[in-house]
Design a protein around this motif. Sequence first.
Motif, mmCIF file in Angstrom:
data_model
loop_
_atom_site.group_PDB
_atom_site.id
_atom_site.type_symbol
_atom_site.label_atom_id
_atom_site.label_comp_id
_atom_site.label_asym_id
_atom_site.label_seq_id
_atom_site.Cartn_x
_atom_site.Cartn_y
_atom_site.Cartn_z
ATOM 1 N N THR A 12 19.540 -15.897 -23.846
ATOM 2 C CA THR A 12 19.750 -14.451 -23.748
ATOM 3 C C THR A 12 18.615 -13.774 -22.996
ATOM 4 O O THR A 12 18.833 -12.953 -22.089
ATOM 5 N N VAL A 13 17.381 -14.107 -23.371
ATOM 6 C CA VAL A 13 16.231 -13.473 -22.718
ATOM 7 C C VAL A 13 16.156 -13.871 -21.251
ATOM 8 O O VAL A 13 15.919 -13.028 -20.368
ATOM 9 N N ALA A 14 16.404 -15.152 -20.953
ATOM 10 C CA ALA A 14 16.312 -15.604 -19.565
ATOM 11 C C ALA A 14 17.448 -15.038 -18.722
ATOM 12 O O ALA A 14 17.234 -14.569 -17.593
ATOM 13 N N GLY A 15 18.675 -15.064 -19.260
ATOM 14 C CA GLY A 15 19.823 -14.598 -18.474
ATOM 15 C C GLY A 15 19.823 -13.107 -18.239
ATOM 16 O O GLY A 15 19.999 -12.633 -17.102
ATOM 17 N N LEU A 16 19.620 -12.340 -19.316
ATOM 18 C CA LEU A 16 19.631 -10.886 -19.171
ATOM 19 C C LEU A 16 18.304 -10.359 -18.636
ATOM 20 O O LEU A 16 18.251 -9.270 -18.050
ATOM 21 N N GLY A 17 17.239 -11.141 -18.848
ATOM 22 C CA GLY A 17 15.935 -10.695 -18.345
ATOM 23 C C GLY A 17 15.906 -10.595 -16.834
ATOM 24 O O GLY A 17 15.210 -9.730 -16.264
ATOM 25 N N VAL A 18 16.649 -11.467 -16.147
ATOM 26 C CA VAL A 18 16.720 -11.382 -14.690
ATOM 27 C C VAL A 18 17.279 -10.034 -14.271
ATOM 28 O O VAL A 18 16.771 -9.372 -13.352
ATOM 29 N N GLY A 19 18.350 -9.591 -14.971
ATOM 30 C CA GLY A 19 18.940 -8.288 -14.637
ATOM 31 C C GLY A 19 17.973 -7.147 -14.882
ATOM 32 O O GLY A 19 17.900 -6.198 -14.083
ATOM 33 N N VAL A 20 17.232 -7.198 -15.970
ATOM 34 C CA VAL A 20 16.260 -6.138 -16.264
ATOM 35 C C VAL A 20 15.181 -6.083 -15.190
ATOM 36 O O VAL A 20 14.804 -4.999 -14.709
ATOM 37 N N GLY A 30 16.160 -3.557 -7.145
ATOM 38 C CA GLY A 30 17.004 -4.469 -6.376
ATOM 39 C C GLY A 30 16.372 -5.012 -5.121
ATOM 40 O O GLY A 30 17.081 -5.564 -4.264
ATOM 41 N N SER A 31 15.040 -4.915 -4.981
ATOM 42 C CA SER A 31 14.408 -5.415 -3.756
ATOM 43 C C SER A 31 12.986 -5.866 -4.056
ATOM 44 O O SER A 31 12.274 -5.239 -4.858
ATOM 45 N N THR A 65 20.294 -9.401 -5.950
ATOM 46 C CA THR A 65 21.575 -9.024 -6.559
ATOM 47 C C THR A 65 21.692 -9.675 -7.922
ATOM 48 O O THR A 65 21.211 -10.791 -8.151
ATOM 49 N N TRP A 66 22.366 -8.951 -8.805
ATOM 50 C CA TRP A 66 22.574 -9.470 -10.164
ATOM 51 C C TRP A 66 23.823 -8.832 -10.734
ATOM 52 O O TRP A 66 24.059 -7.623 -10.557
ATOM 53 N N THR A 67 24.647 -9.642 -11.394
ATOM 54 C CA THR A 67 25.851 -9.124 -12.052
ATOM 55 C C THR A 67 25.824 -9.533 -13.514
ATOM 56 O O THR A 67 25.176 -10.522 -13.895
ATOM 57 N N LEU A 68 26.515 -8.774 -14.327
ATOM 58 C CA LEU A 68 26.552 -9.084 -15.753
ATOM 59 C C LEU A 68 27.208 -10.446 -16.004
ATOM 60 O O LEU A 68 26.732 -11.230 -16.839
#
Length: 668
Positions: free
Chosen positions: A555-563, A570-571, A578-581
């Motif tokens: 959870t932390v690794a997967g959603l942490g990328v989006g955060v 985004g740059s 780029t990141w999608t849910l």
Amino acid sequence: MVLAQWRQEAALRGLQDPLPIPVRWRATLSGEFRDHLHLTGDPVDGSTADLGSFTDAFWRLRQRRLVVLGGPGSGKTSLAVLLVIELLQRMREGHPVPVLLSLASWQPRVEHLATWLERQLLREYPHLSVGTVRVLLRDQRVLPVLDGLDELPAAEQPTALKKLNAALAAGGPLVLTCRTDDYARTIRSASVLRSAAVVQAEPLTAEAVSEYLLECATPLHQDRWRPLTDALTRDPSSPVAKALSVPLLLWLCRVVYEHAGPDRLPGELTNSGDFPTAEAIERYLLRALVPSVYPSGPQPPPQPGRKAPRGWSSPDGDRGHERVSRWFGYLAQHLGQCRKPDLAWWELGTAMRPLPRTIVVGLAAGTGLGLTVWLVDWLIYMLAYAGPSRGLMPRLAEGLSVGFADGLVNGIPAALAFMLIHRLAIRGSALEPSRVRIRIRGRTGQSDVRSIPEILARARIGLVAGLAAGAGIGLLVGLAQALHYRNAAGLMAGPPTSVVFGAAFALGGGLAAGLMAWLEAPVDIEAASDPRGLLDLNRKTALLQWLAIGPLFGTVAGLGVGVIVKLLDGSLWGVTLTWTLEGGLLAGLLTALGGGLGALLSLTAWGQWVVLARIWLPLTRRLPWRVMTFLEDAHQQRGILRQTGAFYQFRHTRLQDHFARPPERRDQ
């Protein structure tokens, strides 16, 4: 319960099959080993073949204290077992219960004898409560039969004897066994065991050996033994008489020739050309042990009404015997490197050098993670990304290709990260079995929570490993994109992606490692009743850790990328991120499953047992594939190993020394 325990053990060791070996035990009248006669009582004297008279003499001692001395293989432990059985069969109300315990696990400098006895009794008889055991010890309702003072380190033996005398100052019975040379050295710096009679084993006479062999053979088979027995009585000073004067070698002689074919008869031991010395006979008997206790042919069917025991199939002739000898050789050499007699399943891989062991464990963890990612990616691709209009085979091939690429991208950095963790945290030592702590406080009222520095140290290692794994995945993602699209844009995206992935995985790895350290608690290995039970317990613990740590890490690794992508707008360094849910959830799922499996294989005692003892060592032909079944069978059916709690030991140091030699030198 104790009587049933040691009757079974005596049957497994063949101590009364059909008669005990007639070892003569003489009272030591010299003042070197014993205490004053008016403190001990009448001397104890007798034979293992007449345990009744020997037990009567022991029972007449003033304090019922006895020291049993003898050389290697003289039958000290056998006498202790048979004495315990005889005492239990004669017990009356109010008599103390004799309990046979191995002294090898006592640390006399750091543990009081009463504390150690309490722990050993709870380990051997776990149905007893702590309060009951303390009352039994306080009221002297237990007769400790302590086997193997010589199995303690030489520097600890005088301390142990002093602590025994201090504990016995208030009275109480005791039986102690020790090798004669060790006891003689120990009492030079410590007192003899006070108020204790002392007996020493005498070598078996040629006449006693001859009578024993003929009595053990049925009338139909006595003729095959007569050439040997006649030679023994004719020349009591011959090499074969000297060799068979040792009870261990007499037992081996019976085992080797009891079911031998007509081409191998016991009379061959009298040939002075083939066997000029007693040492040559000893080496021959030890070498013939494996073919004798592992006979070729089918196993007998299980008894009606009983569950079939775990057994080891008979090897296929000489090749099978060679394999079994090689396996015992590895175990003996492993114990020699560890410099201790206890064979622990979680330490079987420590005979490997630290660097190769680190590489093997890291590669196994990375492979497990990569295969998990490959399988999950393939299933998701087949269900979600492949259009229904395409044929089955193209969808299958493309799904496998996509999953394989993703497995490599994740597996290679993971393998390096797990190698790093293994190098930093374990450093070549063995991981001991642990448990998942459910309650904050244990039974004794003492907190079993790890200290804050320990938790932070684990978290730092998890952070560093997560950073390395995430950064490596990011770089390989960029490389994969460059190869897929055949341009350098993917390479430019690699460094920013590695930063984002590294930060997210570092946070997840640090939190997961810290939580794992907080939840983990050590297992009282000395209290474990048997090796397989401890193995099963640790397997359940490892699976619980996977279920607890994997989802957090994912959870932390997967959603942490989006955060992190959102925080960077985004740059990064001019590269669009780029990141999608959906992508984050998929990455979290893969990290939870694959990362959890990798941690399970590399960071738990059970996982390293699987990687090293169940896969690597069998692949390299050093151990069988079913290691635990092999060890259980060697103890229960073959009599080569003995079990002490969660450990196995060779039945005698001569067996261990024999197998520790290279095969080409076992006859020298």
